[in-house]
Write a protein that holds these residues in place. Sequence first.
Motif, PDB file in Angstrom:
ATOM      1  N   ASP A  55       0.670  -1.389   0.033  1.00  0.00           N
ATOM      2  CA  ASP A  55       0.064   0.303  -0.030  1.00  0.00           C
ATOM      3  C   ASP A  55       0.777   1.344  -0.020  1.00  0.00           C
ATOM      4  N   ARG A  57       2.998   1.555   2.245  1.00  0.00           N
ATOM      5  CA  ARG A  57       3.031   2.800   3.965  1.00  0.00           C
ATOM      6  C   ARG A  57       3.725   3.323   3.726  1.00  0.00           C
ATOM      7  N   THR A  58       4.998   4.070   4.374  1.00  0.00           N
ATOM      8  CA  THR A  58       5.889   4.970   4.702  1.00  0.00           C
ATOM      9  C   THR A  58       6.328   4.645   6.944  1.00  0.00           C
TER      10      THR A  58
END
Length: 121
Positions: A55, A57-58
């Motif tokens: 996704d 995401r970080t």
Amino acid sequence: QVQLVESGGGLVQAGGSLRLSCVTSGRDYSFFDLGWFRQAPGKEREFVAGVGWIDGRTVYLDSVKGRFSISRDNAKNTLYLQLNSLKPEDTAVYYCAYGRRIIDRREYEYCGLGTQVTVSS
């Protein structure tokens, strides 16, 4: 052959900025997390930032939140790390890495040779 080649390091004054790049080759990294780790002299290698493949995401090391930004461009096979408001304690060799557990465990499977970032006070 798996390859991760970092660039963009250098010497900068405190408060300055750098942009690190990592060109990946040798396999399809689309299904792996990518990340940056760093190692300062006399210290263990530590996780800095990661970006997930599912996704996007970080996640970040607490001490770099708000100053560093990670991004990936799968079409260009390139990972980036924007370093802003640099501090002398950010001085280290920065390594690009990939793996399946970077986001949730801060662990990598393979990393490049690194690029040196030196921040002067």
